[in-house]
Design an enzyme around this catalytic site. Structure first.
Site, short mmCIF file in Angstrom:
data_model
loop_
_atom_site.label_atom_id
_atom_site.label_comp_id
_atom_site.label_asym_id
_atom_site.label_seq_id
_atom_site.Cartn_x
_atom_site.Cartn_y
_atom_site.Cartn_z
N ASP A 81 0.86 -1.21 0.11
CA ASP A 81 0.10 -0.24 0.12
C ASP A 81 1.05 1.24 0.22
O ASP A 81 1.49 1.63 1.13
CB ASP A 81 -0.85 -0.10 1.28
CG ASP A 81 -1.91 -1.16 1.26
OD1 ASP A 81 -3.00 -0.84 0.82
OD2 ASP A 81 -1.60 -2.12 1.76
N ARG A 89 3.72 2.73 3.26
CA ARG A 89 4.41 1.69 3.91
C ARG A 89 5.83 1.94 3.61
O ARG A 89 6.87 1.90 4.58
CB ARG A 89 4.23 0.35 3.01
CG ARG A 89 2.83 -0.19 3.20
CD ARG A 89 2.36 -0.01 4.72
NE ARG A 89 0.79 -0.44 4.74
CZ ARG A 89 -0.08 0.15 5.13
NH1 ARG A 89 0.01 1.32 5.74
NH2 ARG A 89 -1.38 -0.40 5.10
N ARG A 151 -7.74 9.88 2.17
CA ARG A 151 -7.06 8.96 1.16
C ARG A 151 -7.91 9.16 -0.02
O ARG A 151 -7.38 8.53 -1.32
CB ARG A 151 -7.33 7.50 1.83
CG ARG A 151 -6.35 7.33 3.07
CD ARG A 151 -6.94 5.96 3.74
NE ARG A 151 -6.73 4.87 3.03
CZ ARG A 151 -7.18 3.59 3.20
NH1 ARG A 151 -7.86 3.39 3.99
NH2 ARG A 151 -6.59 2.60 2.33
N LYS A 181 -9.17 0.70 -5.69
CA LYS A 181 -9.95 0.28 -4.48
C LYS A 181 -10.65 1.24 -3.92
O LYS A 181 -10.43 2.46 -4.15
CB LYS A 181 -9.02 -0.10 -3.39
CG LYS A 181 -7.87 0.87 -3.08
CD LYS A 181 -6.86 0.30 -2.12
CE LYS A 181 -5.86 1.34 -1.36
NZ LYS A 181 -5.06 0.76 -0.52
N HIS A 182 -11.76 1.00 -2.92
CA HIS A 182 -12.41 -0.35 -2.69
C HIS A 182 -13.69 -0.55 -3.36
O HIS A 182 -14.77 0.00 -2.63
CB HIS A 182 -12.30 -0.44 -0.99
CG HIS A 182 -11.13 0.04 -0.44
ND1 HIS A 182 -10.90 1.20 -0.29
CD2 HIS A 182 -10.02 -0.87 0.00
CE1 HIS A 182 -9.72 1.32 0.44
NE2 HIS A 182 -9.24 0.22 0.66
N HIS A 194 -11.83 -2.54 8.99
CA HIS A 194 -11.03 -3.36 9.51
C HIS A 194 -11.50 -3.91 10.95
O HIS A 194 -10.92 -4.98 11.42
CB HIS A 194 -9.88 -2.42 10.16
CG HIS A 194 -8.85 -2.04 8.81
ND1 HIS A 194 -9.21 -0.76 8.08
CD2 HIS A 194 -7.71 -2.31 8.43
CE1 HIS A 194 -8.32 -0.74 6.88
NE2 HIS A 194 -7.23 -1.65 7.07
N ASP A 265 -9.69 -7.09 -0.40
CA ASP A 265 -8.74 -6.59 0.91
C ASP A 265 -8.75 -7.68 1.79
O ASP A 265 -9.03 -8.81 1.63
CB ASP A 265 -9.82 -5.58 1.49
CG ASP A 265 -9.08 -4.36 2.13
OD1 ASP A 265 -7.85 -4.60 2.52
OD2 ASP A 265 -9.74 -3.43 2.48
#
Length: 514
Positions: A81, A89, A151, A181-182, A194, A265
């Site tokens: 990501d 990351r 985001r 995404k998503h 999550h 995901d």
């Protein structure tokens, strides 16, 4: 005559079928320098790919060496990501060198977005990474969304669509595959998948005009991958999250015409793991039409050193068991594996682009300056200041990225003190953490207040209001999702940053020291 063994009657014991099972799995793992033994064995058996999280990332040379080891072991795809902004990351330790989607959407210059995405592609190539799990093409229509926010490129489908196309084009010009995404859209949610199971209750005509439009644009532009959302969309399927909904994924294939890789995901996220369970989620995702199953997000059991192996083993065994039971046709795995093979072939065919990629951060610097919004006098005196951070809620997808803009304020006024209004637990990818509020007596009179998304967290807003009551001239820095016009309890001096990154911090410091 001996009876045939149990293994000989199991279809999954066929080495070819075993390789198919491995080919549709994309786990995470621990380690920065040497892959664990279980992962090496999985690669030998045909593993489709892996996902890097921040705990896998060292410096560029270390990460590139790890990627080379993995590629030498087998023909697998490495993904991560790298959205820019708060989800980075590669920048998890020092901050992202690239602005995020909200800043790009605010600038609204597709040439800048394309250039920033190409610069991200250059960074990924240097680390040996094949797939970027970006861009986010969710339309952030719900300002209280806990996981999308900055985001997203913005809150209209037209804005998000044109920047989704530009981002995918810029990234894939470097030979790195993009992932929209998503699907079919996580923007109109108030629950983070999550940790829970969100819903999007919009009617189908609204979905087509709003949620689906950016995905259709990305598909038309040739995006190589699309990631599903663990979101229930009753207009498509009243009971099943889109990741495991044949109706939702059929719409993507048949109505939008997407023939690339559908990846999920992470299936160990709460929306799946805490409902039907990880293993069953993997089986149902494959039956619904997914091609590559994401595993290993550190959302659950991050303190367990063998968590990734357990997640991978549960997923693999669930698929094998479903094949032996006749629930999961081998032909479905063959279809998925063929799409993954096509993605590998695309990556190889575009490898020559890598040698022509030259890192360029000028677009990021420009976007950071152009995106900032301000009100009142911004410059601060060159003396020690009291900086109070009233942010309480973290975006779970981001993990514990450094607060680069806050650091820039402290650097602009040497000797300044930073105090958090909340006592926060340590954060990591997938963990929101816990907080305890400090009493007003514990907080200094603030010269600068750092806050997140306005009207998103009542406790945060209360602390902001208290700070402004004690010092109405305090400078407020809004780092979360905003429109740049909020009243903010009558704040007279405000900077809206629309996210955080290294270039954002530099742009803020320029303003503060003029």
């Amino acid at each position: 005559m001996n009876a045939p063994s149990a293994d000989s009657t199991r279809l999954s014991s066929d080495p070819a079928v075993d390789r198919l099972v491995h080919s549709v799995l994309q786990p995470g793992f621990s380690g920065r320098e040497t892959p664990p033994r279980w992962l090496a064995e999985a690669i030998e058996r045909g593993l489709g790919g892996v996902v890097y999280f921040s705990h896998n990332i060292g410096d560029v040379a270390t990460t590139a060496a790890l990627s080379q080891q993995l590629h030498d072991m087998g023909d697998l795809l490495i993904a991560t990501d790298e959205e820019g902004g708060i989800v980075s990351r590669l920048g998890a330790r020092n901050g992202s060198p690239h602005v995020g989607a909200a800043m790009l959407g605010r600038v609204d210059d597709v040439g800048v977005t394309r250039a920033v995405a190409a610069a991200i592609g250059a960074d990924l190539l240097a680390s040996g990474i094949d797939i970027d799990l970006a861009p986010v093409v969710d339309v952030n229509s719900n300002p209280r969304n806990p996981v999308i926010g900055v985001r997203s490129f913005g809150n209209t489908p037209q804005l998000v669509s044109r920047h989704a196309v530009a981002y995918a084009d810029g990234l894939q010009s470097t030979g790195v595959a993009a992932t929209a995404k998503h699907f079919p859209g996580h923007g109109d949610t108030a629950v983070d998948s999550h940790v829970g199971l969100p819903r999007v209750d919009a009617p189908l005509d609204v979905l087509r005009e709003r949620e689906l439009a950016p995905f259709a644009a990305a598909v038309s532009a040739g995006v190589r991958c699309i990631m599903t959302a663990h979101v229930i969309v009753p207009a498509l399927d009243p009971t099943r999250p889109s990741t495991i909904s044949a109706a939702a994924l059929a719409l993507l294939r048949e109505e939008l015409g997407f023939d690339g890789v559908i990846m999920t995901d992470a299936l160990d996220m709460g929306a799946i793991n805490d409902t039907i369970g990880l293993g069953e989620g993997c089986v149902q995702a494959m039956l619904a039409g997914a091609d590559l199953l994401g595993l290993g997000n550190p959302v659950l059991g991050a303190d367990s050193p063998d968590k990734d192996k357990r997640v991978f083993t549960e997923a693999r065994d669930a698929l094998s068991g479903a094949i032996d039971e006749g629930r999961l046709p081998v032909e479905r795995l063959e279809e998925a594996a063929a799409r993954i093979d096509a993605l590998r072939a695309w990556r190889r065919a575009h490898a020559s682009a890598a040698s022509q990629v030259r890192p360029d951060d000028s677009a990021d610097r420009s976007a950071a300056r152009r995106a900032l919004a301000t009100r009142g006098t911004i410059a601060i005196p060159r003396k020690p200041l009291q900086v109070v951070d009233v942010r309480r809620q973290r975006n779970v997808a981001a993990g514990a990225l450094p607060a680069m803009t806050t650091a820039a304020v402290l650097a602009a006024a040497p000797g300044s003190m930073l105090t958090s209004a909340f006592v926060l637990s340590d954060a990591a990818e997938g963990h929101a953490g816990h907080s305890e509020i400090r009493t007003q007596d514990e907080l200094p009179v603030a010269d600068v207040v750092v806050t997140g998304s306005p009207r998103h967290d009542a406790a945060q807003d209360e602390q902001l209001q208290r700070c402004l009551l004690t010092n109405p001239d305090a400078l407020v820095i809004v780092s979360g999702y905003a429109d740049g016009t909020e009243d903010l309890f009558g704040a007279r001096r405000v900077i809206w940053t629309f996210g955080d990154s290294v270039p954002t911090a530099a742009a803020v410091r320029e303003l503060l020291t003029r």
